[in-house]
Design a protein around this motif. Structure first.
Motif, PDB file in Angstrom:
ATOM      1  N   TYR A   1       0.817  -1.212   0.000  1.00 41.03           N
ATOM      2  CA  TYR A   1       0.000   0.000   0.000  1.00 41.03           C
ATOM      3  C   TYR A   1       0.851   1.262   0.000  1.00 41.03           C
ATOM      4  O   TYR A   1       0.362   2.349  -0.264  1.00 41.03           O
ATOM      5  N   ALA A   2       2.117   1.122   0.361  1.00 40.21           N
ATOM      6  CA  ALA A   2       2.985   2.292   0.436  1.00 40.21           C
ATOM      7  C   ALA A   2       2.960   3.093  -0.856  1.00 40.21           C
ATOM      8  O   ALA A   2       3.078   4.313  -0.845  1.00 40.21           O
ATOM      9  N   ARG A   3       2.790   2.389  -1.987  1.00 37.48           N
ATOM     10  CA  ARG A   3       2.858   3.072  -3.273  1.00 37.48           C
ATOM     11  C   ARG A   3       1.514   3.615  -3.739  1.00 37.48           C
ATOM     12  O   ARG A   3       1.407   4.220  -4.778  1.00 37.48           O
ATOM     13  N   ARG A   4       0.472   3.375  -2.946  1.00 42.83           N
ATOM     14  CA  ARG A   4      -0.858   3.826  -3.371  1.00 42.83           C
ATOM     15  C   ARG A   4      -1.124   5.267  -2.953  1.00 42.83           C
ATOM     16  O   ARG A   4      -0.445   5.829  -2.096  1.00 42.83           O
ATOM     17  N   TYR A   5      -2.182   5.804  -3.576  1.00 45.04           N
ATOM     18  CA  TYR A   5      -2.643   7.151  -3.232  1.00 45.04           C
ATOM     19  C   TYR A   5      -3.882   7.053  -2.340  1.00 45.04           C
ATOM     20  O   TYR A   5      -4.595   6.044  -2.378  1.00 45.04           O
ATOM     21  N   PRO A   6      -4.150   8.104  -1.574  1.00 43.47           N
ATOM     22  CA  PRO A   6      -5.287   8.041  -0.638  1.00 43.47           C
ATOM     23  C   PRO A   6      -6.615   7.630  -1.290  1.00 43.47           C
ATOM     24  O   PRO A   6      -7.387   6.883  -0.693  1.00 43.47           O
ATOM     25  N   HIS A   7      -6.889   8.091  -2.515  1.00 44.25           N
ATOM     26  CA  HIS A   7      -8.202   7.777  -3.085  1.00 44.25           C
ATOM     27  C   HIS A   7      -8.365   6.293  -3.386  1.00 44.25           C
ATOM     28  O   HIS A   7      -9.466   5.831  -3.660  1.00 44.25           O
TER      29      HIS A   7
END
Lengths: 331, 336
Positions: free
Chosen positions: B138-144
């Motif tokens: 998840y580190a590479r994901r964006y909040p949305h």
């Protein structure tokens, strides 16, 4: 006695083709005149969409199928012009956010008077003025004249919600639909507003459809509860029985995850994972991926609501109908 | 708890422009590893108090000590060190995380500000995500791309990143669905056990506060009106406002106490006790001064002229905390 509101096989779908979002997937419910039905669910479960579909608020934005009968009249196929007359006179709505529901630039009295005028409920200015004050007083507002002259921002949240309730009941509707009417309010105000709704319901003999995520509200109102998950009812029955002795694994998990005051602290039981997003779909039971009881067949098709005994209770879980497993569950 | 409290606020007062007295004379302490809950309705001053503890607002008077140092006098390196040790989990993760930063960058931002080097960040961020129950990918994901519950976990990971001793949770679980809220509450409890973090837990949800807190402070109109062990406060409230709040929680079947009128205007509060205009047990003496907090039971204080508000001296009101004889019906206490 015929029902005040009878809904059968209600489906609401937004969009079409691959991107279709099936927010409501077959809801059946019935409310007797003066009765109470609580739709209980978490965000995305489709409870608000159900309420708005009943009111026909989506227009061409959504495909609504099935049947919604208000008394003897079918609303799904009703012409828009006729439906507009039904809303506000025979069907009232108390929305979640009173601030958004009111026009910030106009006085409360004018907004309430408009409803009366549009529906021809009080012809003549003087009569309308009197009706506005009477309605405001009937929702427990101590100085109706001052409130009628106020703009929404001059009132507290609780007062605004009372004003919105006055608008909803102006036409003495047969059915009042309340969509999370107390979620934005403090508990002491919430208690007063719930008391008011119940009081009005008894006085006018209105049927009440309450949409809420709050188990406490459901327990407090009583009547019938329908627990929604991913667009379907997963458990229904008399509210106090269902909430005291839930059967469907989702209802059980939801209730177990609430902190119970005054009981020894410790780990709260949790439902693993998260609720599906609105319209997120699989083939079988939507709860199966989080369900401790799921068996292979759960993933094939969504289970129908099946009666549990003769007490008016039902649950949509085939595992519960499996005698040995159900026994083990109850013990 | 005989040692010096970690966080010690004395006599905090804050008046905003226009004469709104948001907080007056609030004193709170928080020991290492414990949880203090603050409950109260909108406008009671709980968030203003939290902001003064965090040094996001300067009090008009009063002091906040963190580990013996005056929070509002710290400067430079010492202030930075305070911020590292005192973190916050805000109410709404959707707005508190930068939508244009990957989650790893949001967490790294906080760490970099406190001098954690690149190597440490690269090692710690996956650990932190794992610790709050998220897959390190998840580190590479964006909040949305995350749900509300997942984002709140990220906000917790970001607060934990600087190894704080106190975390202020301002309505940190209020926006979550109940089944997800339980997961986050359990996570907070686990982290406290493992890392010995102290929480200041602000919420309007009484059941949640009672569950997570060791002690609870109840605020009304800018003051603490009652404070005590969570369980004692729930079972045996000693201030009429606390009793009213508890009676208002739906579905518990407590005999409902309905409050008259509305919250007074904080710019023009009533004389004497601020609750007297709505209090079912108010007497003439209540109009003169706001009573001090006095000891009612071990570690349990309340600010009320009645020695025991459940049995007011002139029992004209008859609005004690019933034992639920009227359970369920609830409406017996009359309409407002």
């Amino acid at each position: 006695m015929s029902a005040a509101l009878r809904i059968s096989d209600l489906h609401t779908t937004f969009g079409s083709g691959d991107g279709a979002v099936r927010a409501v997937r077959g809801i059946d419910l019935e409310i007797a005149p003066g009765g109470t039905y609580v739709l209980l669910g978490e965000s995305g479960s489709g409870k608000s969409v159900t309420a708005r579909s009943i009111l026909g608020l989506y227009g061409p934005a959504a495909k609504v199928t099935g049947s919604v009968c208000l008394g003897a009249d079918e609303l799904i196929t009703m012409a828009p012009r006729q439906l507009r007359q039904v809303r506000g006179t025979r069907l009232g709505l108390v929305p979640q956010d009173p601030t958004g529901a009111l026009d910030p630039l106009r006085g409360i009295g004018a907004q309430l008077g408009e409803v009366l005028a549009v529906h021809g409920l009080a012809p003549g200015r003087a009569q309308r003025r009197a009706a506005v004050l009477r309605l405001l007083a009937s929702v427990g507002i101590a100085d109706p004249a001052r409130v009628a002259a106020s703009r929404p921002h001059q009132l507290s949240g609780g007062m605004r919600q009372r004003a919105v309730i006055a608008i909803a009941i102006a036409g003495e509707p047969e059915v009042l639909i309340a969509d999370e009417p107390t979620t934005a309010l403090d508990v002491t105000v919430q208690a007063a507003v719930l008391g008011l709704i119940r009081d009005l319901q008894t006085r006018h003999g209105m049927a009440l459809l309450m949409v809420t995520h709050d188990v406490g509200v459901a327990e407090e109102l009583g009547g019938t509860v329908g627990v929604m998950y991913a667009g379907r009812l997963v458990e229904t029955g008399p509210a106090r029985e269902v909430l005291r002795d839930p059967r469907h694994p989702y209802t059980r998990g939801l209730l177990a995850s609430l902190p119970v005051p005054g009981v020894a602290r410790g780990e709260l039981r949790v439902i693993p994972g998260r609720p599906p997003l609105t319209g997120e779909s699989g083939t079988g039971c939507a709860f199966a991926p989080r369900c401790p009881l799921a068996v292979a067949s759960c993933r094939h098709r969504p289970p129908p609501l099946v009666a549990l005994g003769a007490g008016g209770r039902a649950a949509a879980c085939p595992v519960l109908n499996d005698e040995p497993v159900a026994k083990e569950l109850v013990s | 708890m005989s040692t010096r409290p970690l966080l010690d606020a004395q006599d905090l007062t804050k008046t905003f422009r226009g004469g709104v007295r948001a907080v007056s004379g609030v004193s709170l302490t928080l020991a290492a590893g414990e949880t203090l809950g603050i409950v109260g309705e909108s406008g009671c001053g709980k968030s203003t108090t939290a902001k003064m503890l965090l040094r996001l607002l300067t009090p008009d008077s009063g002091s906040v000590q963190f580990d013996g140092a005056d929070v509002h006098r710290l400067r430079g390196r010492a202030l930075r060190e305070l911020r590292r040790r005192l973190q916050v989990v805000p109410q709404n993760p959707q707005t508190s995380l930068n939508p244009r930063l990957r989650l790893a960058d949001s967490i790294a931002f906080n760490m970099r500000a406190h001098g954690y080097g690149a190597a440490t960040r690269a090692r710690r961020i996956p650990e932190l995500l794992d610790r709050v129950g998220l897959d390190p990918s998840y580190a590479r994901r964006y909040p949305h791309q995350l749900s509300g519950g997942q984002l709140q976990r990220v906000a917790i990971a970001r607060a934990l990143a600087t190894e704080p001793e106190v975390v202020v949770c301002d309505e940190a679980v209020s926006a979550l669905d109940k089944s997800v809220q339980a997961q986050v509450l359990n996570l907070l409890a686990d982290l406290q056990l493992e890392l010995g973090i102290a929480y200041l837990f602000i919420s309007h949800d009484l059941a949640v506060v009672e569950h997570i807190s060791d002690r609870v402070a109840v605020m009304y109109l800018g003051r603490v009106v009652e404070q005590g062990p969570a369980r004692a406060l729930w079972d045996d409230p000693r201030h009429p406002y606390t009793a009213t709040l508890l009676s208002s929680v739906p579905g518990l079947g407590r005999e409902r106490i309905v409050l008259a009128g509305e919250l007074p205007n904080p710019a023009d509060p009533p004389s004497g006790c601020g609750f007297r205009t709505r209090c079912p047990c108010a007497v003439d003496a209540c109009a003169t001064t706001w009573p001090n907090l006095t000891v009612r039971a071990p570690d349990h204080v309340a600010a009320c002229v009645h020695p025991d508000p459940r049995r007011p001296a002139n029992a004209n009101a008859g609005a004690g905390t019933g034992t639920g004889a009227n359970a369920g019906a609830g409406a017996g206490a009359g309409k407002s």
